[in-house]
Design a protein around this motif. Sequence first.
Motif, short mmCIF file in Angstrom:
data_model
loop_
_atom_site.label_atom_id
_atom_site.label_comp_id
_atom_site.label_asym_id
_atom_site.label_seq_id
_atom_site.Cartn_x
_atom_site.Cartn_y
_atom_site.Cartn_z
N HIS A 188 -10.15 7.34 -4.49
CA HIS A 188 -9.92 7.33 -3.19
C HIS A 188 -8.42 7.54 -2.47
CE1 HIS A 188 -13.45 4.20 -3.79
NE2 HIS A 188 -13.46 5.83 -3.58
N PRO A 189 -8.08 8.67 -1.81
CA PRO A 189 -6.62 8.51 -1.72
C PRO A 189 -6.03 7.39 -0.47
CG PRO A 189 -8.02 10.25 -0.21
CD PRO A 189 -8.77 9.71 -1.12
N GLY A 190 -5.16 7.01 -0.65
CA GLY A 190 -4.67 5.71 0.42
C GLY A 190 -5.21 5.06 0.24
N LEU A 191 -6.02 4.39 -1.12
CA LEU A 191 -6.77 3.11 -1.07
C LEU A 191 -5.28 1.89 -1.87
CD1 LEU A 191 -8.87 1.25 -2.96
CD2 LEU A 191 -7.98 1.81 -4.95
N GLN A 192 -4.32 2.61 -2.62
CA GLN A 192 -3.03 1.74 -2.65
C GLN A 192 -1.83 1.13 -1.02
OE1 GLN A 192 -0.62 3.88 -4.97
NE2 GLN A 192 1.79 2.91 -4.06
N SER A 193 -2.89 2.27 -0.18
CA SER A 193 -2.02 1.27 0.99
C SER A 193 -2.88 0.48 1.55
CB SER A 193 -1.58 3.04 2.01
OG SER A 193 -2.96 3.60 2.29
N SER A 194 -4.21 0.75 1.72
CA SER A 194 -5.40 -0.38 2.37
C SER A 194 -4.86 -1.47 1.91
CB SER A 194 -6.47 0.50 2.08
OG SER A 194 -7.35 0.69 1.01
N ILE A 195 -4.83 -1.38 0.79
CA ILE A 195 -4.60 -2.91 0.35
C ILE A 195 -3.21 -3.69 0.65
CG2 ILE A 195 -4.47 -4.32 -1.44
CD1 ILE A 195 -6.20 -2.61 -2.79
N ALA A 196 -1.96 -2.38 0.80
CA ALA A 196 -1.29 -2.85 1.32
C ALA A 196 -1.40 -3.69 3.09
CB ALA A 196 -0.01 -1.94 1.30
N GLN A 197 -1.98 -2.15 3.39
CA GLN A 197 -2.39 -2.68 5.31
C GLN A 197 -3.04 -3.78 5.00
OE1 GLN A 197 -1.60 -0.88 7.76
NE2 GLN A 197 -1.61 1.38 7.00
N ARG A 198 -4.27 -4.20 4.59
CA ARG A 198 -4.79 -5.60 4.46
C ARG A 198 -3.75 -6.31 4.48
NH1 ARG A 198 -9.74 -5.38 1.17
NH2 ARG A 198 -8.55 -4.01 0.02
N GLU A 199 -3.13 -6.57 3.65
CA GLU A 199 -2.41 -7.63 3.12
C GLU A 199 -1.39 -7.70 4.55
OE1 GLU A 199 0.04 -8.56 -0.39
OE2 GLU A 199 -1.21 -7.64 -1.62
N LEU A 200 -0.69 -6.51 4.98
CA LEU A 200 -0.07 -6.39 5.90
C LEU A 200 -0.24 -7.61 7.31
CD1 LEU A 200 2.81 -5.43 7.67
CD2 LEU A 200 1.44 -3.48 7.71
N ASP A 201 -1.75 -7.05 7.42
CA ASP A 201 -2.47 -7.92 8.60
C ASP A 201 -3.53 -9.24 8.60
OD1 ASP A 201 -4.84 -5.03 8.85
OD2 ASP A 201 -3.14 -5.25 10.43
N GLU A 202 -3.35 -9.54 7.24
CA GLU A 202 -3.02 -11.10 6.61
C GLU A 202 -1.66 -11.51 7.04
OE1 GLU A 202 -6.44 -10.61 2.98
OE2 GLU A 202 -4.44 -12.13 2.59
N HIS A 203 -0.88 -11.54 7.08
CA HIS A 203 0.84 -11.96 7.34
C HIS A 203 1.38 -11.56 8.48
CE1 HIS A 203 1.68 -12.54 2.99
NE2 HIS A 203 1.22 -11.10 2.35
N LEU A 204 0.78 -11.07 8.83
CA LEU A 204 0.57 -10.46 10.32
C LEU A 204 0.46 -11.83 11.59
CD1 LEU A 204 1.53 -6.89 11.39
CD2 LEU A 204 3.20 -8.07 11.60
N ASN A 205 -0.75 -11.49 10.48
CA ASN A 205 -1.34 -13.05 11.91
C ASN A 205 -1.51 -14.62 11.36
OD1 ASN A 205 -3.85 -11.65 13.15
ND2 ASN A 205 -5.27 -11.22 10.89
N GLN A 206 -1.00 -14.43 10.37
CA GLN A 206 -0.16 -15.48 10.12
C GLN A 206 0.58 -15.85 10.95
OE1 GLN A 206 0.92 -15.93 5.52
NE2 GLN A 206 -2.06 -16.99 5.35
N ALA A 207 1.77 -15.12 10.87
CA ALA A 207 3.33 -15.00 11.87
C ALA A 207 3.00 -15.18 12.28
CB ALA A 207 3.94 -13.13 11.22
N ALA A 208 2.11 -14.39 13.92
CA ALA A 208 1.19 -14.53 14.85
C ALA A 208 0.88 -16.15 15.24
CB ALA A 208 0.05 -13.78 15.47
N GLN A 209 -0.27 -16.70 14.25
CA GLN A 209 -0.77 -18.04 14.62
C GLN A 209 1.12 -19.16 14.45
OE1 GLN A 209 -3.51 -18.82 11.91
NE2 GLN A 209 -4.96 -17.72 12.87
#
Lengths: 144, 224, 306
Positions: A95-116
Amino acid sequence: MTDESRVVYTVYMNKHSWITLSQSDPRALYLQVIEQIQRRVAVGDLPPGTELPSIRQLAADLSVSVITIKRAYLELEREGTITTRQGKGSMVSDHPGLQSSIAQRELDEHLNQAAQLGSLLGLSKTEMQRRIAEAYEKSQRKQK
Amino acid sequence: MNTQAIQILFLKDLFLSRWPLFGYLVGGLLSAMVTYLPGETAGFIGFILMITVTIAAGIHLIGVLLLAESIDMTRVFVMSLPVSLLDYSIAKISVVLVAFLIPWLAMLASLTVLTFVVPEAKPGILPFLVLLFLFMLAGFCLQLVTAVVTESVGWTIVVVVLGNVLLNLFLKSLWEHPVISQLHKSEVLLWPPIVLQIMAIEAIVILVALGLAFLFQIRRRDLV
Amino acid sequence: MSTTLHQPHQSMAAASLRGIAKSYKHFRLNNIDLEIEPGTVNGLIGPNGAGKSTIMRIMMGLVTPDQGTVSVLGQPISSRDASAKQDIGFFSDDMRLYKSESIAFHMQFVRSLFPGWDEVYAQQLLDRFGLIAQQKVKGLSHGQRVKSLLLLIFARRPKLLILDEPTNGLDPVAKQEVLSELMQIVNDETRTILYSSHNTQDVEQVSDTITFIDRGRVIASNNRDEFLDGWRRFKLQAPQNWQAPAIDGMRPESTFGNLRVMTLDRYQTGVEDRLQSSGATLESSESMTLEEIFVAAVSRGREEKQ
């Protein structure tokens, strides 16, 4: 060299080189396997279309039980990170963009943690944005 | 019954005991020759040597081939291989017997030859020697069955010691027997009925001991 | 190879024990039922003297049970019949080789009994295990002796491996050499491993199924992950008169003042809520290591017996 994105490489899996499991890591072994494969895909070490070792081969090479790898592959397939062809084994999803979608998920997780953490520290939204911009600029400078 | 497995096990055990076997064979032949050296002392010394070699051979071979296997757990190793208990038992009992018979037969054969070759020797002594050697073989078989049944060095030694005592008593009674004690003076080979009777008893003891050892071995339920 | 959860095509168990019993003077093995699926790695964990060795010896025909049936690779096992042993590799901690002879002698001896012996692989193993073929057994260290015995097993590529505490007393390097060689067998779905230990860590990582043995009985037998997922430890704060809710498989482990520690062997979501609503404060809900599960399962088993 042919079109790299369509060529299926068989990544030569050397024991202990591209995936390492830690017995002292309290997380279940299959979670470690999942996480490491996801990471390799996210940074591009395992490009889309790469053939993964068979379940038994990977289990043998890592000295872990077959059920650990089965579980990891099942989960990775459920997530869409890998696809399995009957009789042909598993490979990293095309799937195109798979690479980025995993990285995107990780980014979201990190951002959530940072926000908390930020709200725990009592930072305002502007302060938060400033801090994030600062971190981003720093990483841009490092890359140059 | 797998004859190939039996053969392999048999040869393996012979190989394992090659050095003692060689030693006792040489020792036995030398003792036999010493017995026929001129002079009564030589004869006496040779006689003692032969008995010593035979008894030592028996104990040593039983120790190395039988007791060591059960004490050392090499039996577990062998039985983890594709050999049945029957194969193992046949190979084991026969190799211990054959290993003992090698020096034993060598001595008896060379004594026989020497009896007819050495001019001073009187053939009449031969039946006496045969009785002696069969007695030692019977003693060996009793040690064998003890080792197989008890798997104990202690009990085997008890049988060895008893056998020695009995051997001395046997020799004494032979020497005091009116007929047998005169045999060694005879120029002719004589087999008086008493000799044949004693031989028969010895043969029965040998066969019964071996049979019991074999039966006990194949009916073992726990090899460990 | 597909990633589906099917077991390999053979429906026949690699090994099966039914109703096995064996009495010794001071120990009894009672009513052992064990089924080993082909293509799996099976861990047998138990304290010393629990009966692991006896079970494995019974599977090899080295010990005759008083009751029950044993079938290995589809054949009933008996000390009379040797053919099943052609495809089995057995290791036991107390097995010995002939001290006065060399490793090469033993290789030749074993090779003569196994047409399937792979000499090329045997030579590779000598190398990987750091063994010298000409060396006499009496000069070997414990680890080298174990590796020699395992070499003699691995090189004939048995379909079923029955290993009684193979990693006992091995230094970490030797242990790693042995385990990684052993795990190569997993590549072949027709081959099966049964591996016992009193140490859960040796067994935990590589096993598909785990069986706990204690005092001559099977305490529990399950897929390893079901053990790890099913057991949980709860730490609760509860007043003296607190009554634990009746939850299947929940047992108290210890008490310290108001702190109650309980273990559960069949975890499902919602248990925490039930505990909370029973009037206790849930401090933590943690998964347990296999070692902790083992200790808890054994102590439950012993309590039940009384």
